[in-house]
Scaffold this motif. Structure first.
Motif, mmCIF file in Angstrom:
data_model
loop_
_atom_site.group_PDB
_atom_site.id
_atom_site.type_symbol
_atom_site.label_atom_id
_atom_site.label_comp_id
_atom_site.label_asym_id
_atom_site.label_seq_id
_atom_site.Cartn_x
_atom_site.Cartn_y
_atom_site.Cartn_z
ATOM 1 N N LEU A 26 -8.187 -4.560 -18.548
ATOM 2 C CA LEU A 26 -10.171 -4.473 -19.036
ATOM 3 C C LEU A 26 -11.450 -6.090 -17.126
ATOM 4 O O LEU A 26 -11.853 -5.146 -16.378
ATOM 5 N N ASP A 27 -10.145 -6.475 -17.103
ATOM 6 C CA ASP A 27 -10.654 -7.183 -15.913
ATOM 7 C C ASP A 27 -10.284 -6.769 -14.682
ATOM 8 O O ASP A 27 -11.087 -7.551 -13.888
ATOM 9 N N ARG A 28 -9.859 -5.771 -14.576
ATOM 10 C CA ARG A 28 -9.251 -5.364 -13.184
ATOM 11 C C ARG A 28 -9.766 -4.174 -13.056
ATOM 12 O O ARG A 28 -10.441 -4.173 -11.749
ATOM 13 N N SER A 55 -10.433 -4.171 -2.900
ATOM 14 C CA SER A 55 -9.083 -4.422 -2.769
ATOM 15 C C SER A 55 -7.854 -5.663 -3.179
ATOM 16 O O SER A 55 -6.729 -6.217 -3.070
ATOM 17 N N LEU A 56 -8.912 -6.654 -2.791
ATOM 18 C CA LEU A 56 -8.360 -7.992 -2.526
ATOM 19 C C LEU A 56 -7.413 -8.636 -3.567
ATOM 20 O O LEU A 56 -6.546 -8.883 -3.223
ATOM 21 N N PHE A 57 -7.707 -8.118 -5.353
ATOM 22 C CA PHE A 57 -7.296 -7.980 -6.089
ATOM 23 C C PHE A 57 -5.891 -7.588 -6.271
ATOM 24 O O PHE A 57 -4.669 -9.236 -6.288
ATOM 25 N N PHE A 58 -5.354 -6.490 -5.566
ATOM 26 C CA PHE A 58 -4.204 -6.385 -5.187
ATOM 27 C C PHE A 58 -2.837 -6.926 -3.816
ATOM 28 O O PHE A 58 -2.413 -7.453 -4.042
ATOM 29 N N LEU A 59 -3.462 -7.846 -3.571
ATOM 30 C CA LEU A 59 -2.895 -8.716 -2.327
ATOM 31 C C LEU A 59 -2.803 -9.716 -3.070
ATOM 32 O O LEU A 59 -1.371 -10.035 -3.241
ATOM 33 N N PHE A 109 -9.448 -12.557 -5.352
ATOM 34 C CA PHE A 109 -7.809 -12.858 -4.615
ATOM 35 C C PHE A 109 -7.179 -13.755 -5.970
ATOM 36 O O PHE A 109 -5.829 -13.191 -5.958
ATOM 37 N N MET A 110 -7.520 -14.598 -6.587
ATOM 38 C CA MET A 110 -7.210 -15.508 -7.462
ATOM 39 C C MET A 110 -6.788 -14.358 -8.305
ATOM 40 O O MET A 110 -6.008 -15.205 -9.333
ATOM 41 N N LEU A 111 -8.119 -13.529 -9.265
ATOM 42 C CA LEU A 111 -7.700 -12.726 -10.426
ATOM 43 C C LEU A 111 -6.497 -11.949 -10.239
ATOM 44 O O LEU A 111 -5.333 -12.136 -11.288
ATOM 45 N N GLY A 112 -6.168 -11.600 -9.364
ATOM 46 C CA GLY A 112 -4.770 -11.308 -8.834
ATOM 47 C C GLY A 112 -3.544 -12.017 -8.715
ATOM 48 O O GLY A 112 -2.603 -11.056 -9.350
ATOM 49 N N VAL A 113 -4.271 -13.107 -8.312
ATOM 50 C CA VAL A 113 -2.738 -14.092 -8.484
ATOM 51 C C VAL A 113 -2.159 -14.595 -9.840
ATOM 52 O O VAL A 113 -1.426 -14.325 -10.123
ATOM 53 N N VAL A 114 -3.463 -14.531 -10.587
ATOM 54 C CA VAL A 114 -3.696 -15.325 -11.988
ATOM 55 C C VAL A 114 -2.544 -13.881 -12.993
ATOM 56 O O VAL A 114 -1.334 -14.076 -13.373
ATOM 57 N N GLU A 115 -3.177 -13.079 -12.339
ATOM 58 C CA GLU A 115 -2.457 -11.302 -13.192
ATOM 59 C C GLU A 115 -0.928 -11.307 -12.491
ATOM 60 O O GLU A 115 -0.388 -9.905 -12.933
ATOM 61 N N SER A 116 -0.483 -11.679 -11.014
ATOM 62 C CA SER A 116 0.235 -10.457 -10.644
ATOM 63 C C SER A 116 1.421 -10.397 -11.546
ATOM 64 O O SER A 116 2.303 -9.375 -11.225
ATOM 65 N N ALA A 117 2.235 -11.768 -12.671
ATOM 66 C CA ALA A 117 3.847 -11.376 -13.143
ATOM 67 C C ALA A 117 3.335 -11.226 -14.354
ATOM 68 O O ALA A 117 4.461 -10.913 -14.992
ATOM 69 N N VAL A 118 2.136 -10.907 -14.840
ATOM 70 C CA VAL A 118 2.067 -10.050 -16.834
ATOM 71 C C VAL A 118 2.840 -8.304 -16.433
ATOM 72 O O VAL A 118 3.730 -8.429 -17.559
ATOM 73 N N MET A 119 2.528 -7.816 -15.543
ATOM 74 C CA MET A 119 3.111 -6.431 -15.983
ATOM 75 C C MET A 119 4.924 -7.127 -15.560
ATOM 76 O O MET A 119 4.855 -6.445 -16.807
ATOM 77 N N PRO A 120 5.607 -7.418 -14.670
ATOM 78 C CA PRO A 120 6.888 -7.550 -14.804
ATOM 79 C C PRO A 120 7.296 -7.862 -15.977
ATOM 80 O O PRO A 120 8.332 -7.734 -16.174
ATOM 81 N N SER A 121 6.572 -9.617 -15.882
ATOM 82 C CA SER A 121 6.943 -10.322 -17.679
ATOM 83 C C SER A 121 6.960 -9.900 -19.040
ATOM 84 O O SER A 121 7.752 -10.080 -19.722
ATOM 85 N N SER A 365 5.708 -5.273 -6.747
ATOM 86 C CA SER A 365 4.432 -5.538 -5.919
ATOM 87 C C SER A 365 3.940 -4.788 -4.622
ATOM 88 O O SER A 365 3.834 -4.671 -4.444
ATOM 89 N N PHE A 366 5.209 -3.794 -4.005
ATOM 90 C CA PHE A 366 4.822 -2.973 -3.428
ATOM 91 C C PHE A 366 3.757 -1.474 -4.200
ATOM 92 O O PHE A 366 3.605 -1.276 -3.573
ATOM 93 N N GLY A 367 4.130 -1.730 -5.479
ATOM 94 C CA GLY A 367 3.181 -0.883 -6.328
ATOM 95 C C GLY A 367 1.917 -1.264 -5.704
ATOM 96 O O GLY A 367 0.436 -0.895 -5.957
ATOM 97 N N ALA A 368 1.307 -2.631 -5.941
ATOM 98 C CA ALA A 368 0.286 -3.568 -5.408
ATOM 99 C C ALA A 368 -0.219 -3.548 -4.320
ATOM 100 O O ALA A 368 -1.228 -3.671 -4.159
ATOM 101 N N LEU A 369 0.336 -3.420 -3.593
ATOM 102 C CA LEU A 369 0.333 -3.209 -1.707
ATOM 103 C C LEU A 369 0.133 -1.922 -1.674
ATOM 104 O O LEU A 369 -1.209 -1.141 -1.096
ATOM 105 N N GLY A 370 0.773 -0.880 -2.131
ATOM 106 C CA GLY A 370 0.195 0.628 -2.057
ATOM 107 C C GLY A 370 -1.182 0.346 -3.173
ATOM 108 O O GLY A 370 -2.487 1.250 -2.499
ATOM 109 N N SER A 371 -1.224 -0.307 -4.129
ATOM 110 C CA SER A 371 -2.911 -0.217 -4.526
ATOM 111 C C SER A 371 -3.715 -0.631 -4.309
ATOM 112 O O SER A 371 -5.162 -0.647 -3.642
#
Length: 427
Positions: A26-28, A55-59, A109-121, A365-371
């Motif tokens: 939702l936040d994304r 796109s900064l979120f995904f970076l 950018f920070m929103l992406g950092v915070v959410e980065s581990a959620v999917m793989p976790s 993470s490569f998916g995030a780069l593609g995103s």
């Protein structure tokens, strides 16, 4: 014949992971509605800057994916997701309070950092609770949080932006994540052995089956060795190209629809939800038959190819027929989402538990780069060409290449899936 395992796991855990990922998504995804609903005008955001912000979120997501996933694999997915829920809720609410672009850049950018581990976790978490014969469906119910959220978020966000403005939308939609964090902490356990809601025999049966599966997978010494595997490298590239199409679509669909003649933001919200209805149906059907047949590749590349052809069809139709172009976009959306369950089941079936978490994080993470590239370049192409034709071709080509790489990466089925054949014989 494998023992029947406790169905209680499904009723207890799947709704929880679904809601958790829904709130993350939702936040994304609501950022696209804010841009279409006046945020750009209020903050003087140029077309180029709106592409960067989208796109900064995904970076941020790309750079911090692996450290977070390793923490989840070696320490606690439960703790990591708890703090992520709180922080991303606060950051989403802060988005509704900004008055300059510089601060918005930092927040995105920070929103992406915070959410980065959620999917793989979450994928690591599910792999510790569900066997390979269940995993595609379990993964699908997790990832359903994506299209289901966009489905209702598209309608809700359209109304919130139309009636209260984009600032109120961010604040209202950010609060539930903070509240849900405490439900998450109370309701889940990292490991099967810690679950008080299962009997000792039920816990033993699940752990025994998971251990047997690990024994049938060829050992991989460490992350460095896993990351060098041909299949892992190809899946990284495949998922990056796939994500170009998905997030170019997710971020810019509201703007594409809103550009149609006589279109308002509320109608845009309703129409933007339609592709995700098809996506939900296709994801459920695909994951069911993938688990039933224990086939993965055959339930991935054909859908990506259909998505590529649908985007190309939208390019050919152009602006001459809005409704035909819209139907093709609906097909593209459904086809892109359909293979997620089988795709993420592959990784935990070809790699042992000691490296699967890191491999999931690397691929994601490569998916995030593609995103990042999809969200940025689609916005850039739309803004510079003042047309959606170039972005349709770009997304079509990316999905076509992703389908092709899927076939190449997984062609040695007898090498990749010996354990699936054993499981089939067990049935």
């Amino acid at each position: 014949m494998p023992k029947p395992l406790a169905k209680k796991r499904w009723y207890r855990l799947i709704p929880i992971v679904f809601i958790t990922y829904s709130l993350a998504y939702l936040d994304r995804a609501n950022f696209g509605f804010a841009l279409a609903g006046g945020m750009g005008h209020d903050l003087n955001i140029t077309a180029a800057m709106s592409s960067l912000l989208g796109s900064l979120f995904f970076l941020g997501y790309f750079f911090f994916q692996i450290p977070g996933a390793l923490y989840a694999a070696n320490k606690s997915a439960k703790l990591l997701i708890f703090w992520s829920l709180i922080l991303w809720g606060l950051l989403a609410m802060a988005t509704g309070m900004v008055h300059n672009v510089s601060l918005l850049i930092v927040i995105r950018f920070m929103l992406g950092v915070v959410e980065s581990a959620v999917m793989p976790s979450m994928l690591i978490f599910l792999s510790r609770w569900f066997t390979k014969a269940e995993r595609s469906r379990a993964n699908t119910f997790l990832i359903l949080g994506n299209p289901v959220t966009i489905l209702w978020m598209s309608i809700l966000s359209g109304h919130l932006v139309g009636t209260l403005g984009w600032r109120s939308m961010f604040i209202i939609e950010g609060a539930p994540g903070i509240i849900w964090a405490f439900f998450w902490w109370y309701l889940v356990n990292d490991k099967v052995k810690d679950a008080k809601w299962l009997s000792e025999s039920q816990k033993a049966d699940v752990e025994e089956q998971l251990l047997l599966e690990q024994q049938s997978i060829k050992p991989v010494k460490n992350y460095a060795e896993a990351f060098k595997l041909r299949v892992v490298i190809l899946l990284c590239l495949q998922y990056a190209l796939w994500s170009v199409g998905v997030y170019g679509f997710v971020m810019w669909l509201p703007s594409i629809i809103n550009a149609a003649p006589n279109m308002d933001i509320v109608t845009t919200g309703w129409l933007s939800s339609v592709p995700y209805i098809l996506a939900i149906i296709m994801m459920l059907v695909t994951s069911y038959y993938s688990d039933r047949t224990l086939k993965r590749k055959e339930f991935i590349w054909p859908f990506l190819l259909v998505g590529a052809l649908a985007f190309y069809g939208s390019y050919l139709v152009g602006t001459s027929n809005f409704w035909l172009s819209f139907i093709l976009l609906v097909i593209a959306g459904g086809a892109m989402y359909a293979p997620y369950g089988p795709f993420f089941a592959i990784i935990t079936e070809i790699l042992p538990g000691n490296v699967a978490g890191g491999a999931i994080a690397l691929i994601n993470s490569f998916g995030a780069l593609g995103s990042f590239l999809g969200a940025y370049l689609v916005g850039y192409l739309n803004g510079t060409t003042h047309s959606f034709d170039a972005s349709y071709i770009f997304m079509s080509g990316s999905l076509f290449m992703s389908a092709l790489i899927t076939i190449i990466a997984l062609r040695k089925k007898e090498v990749l899936y010996p354990q699936l054949k054993l499981a089939k014989k067990g049935h």
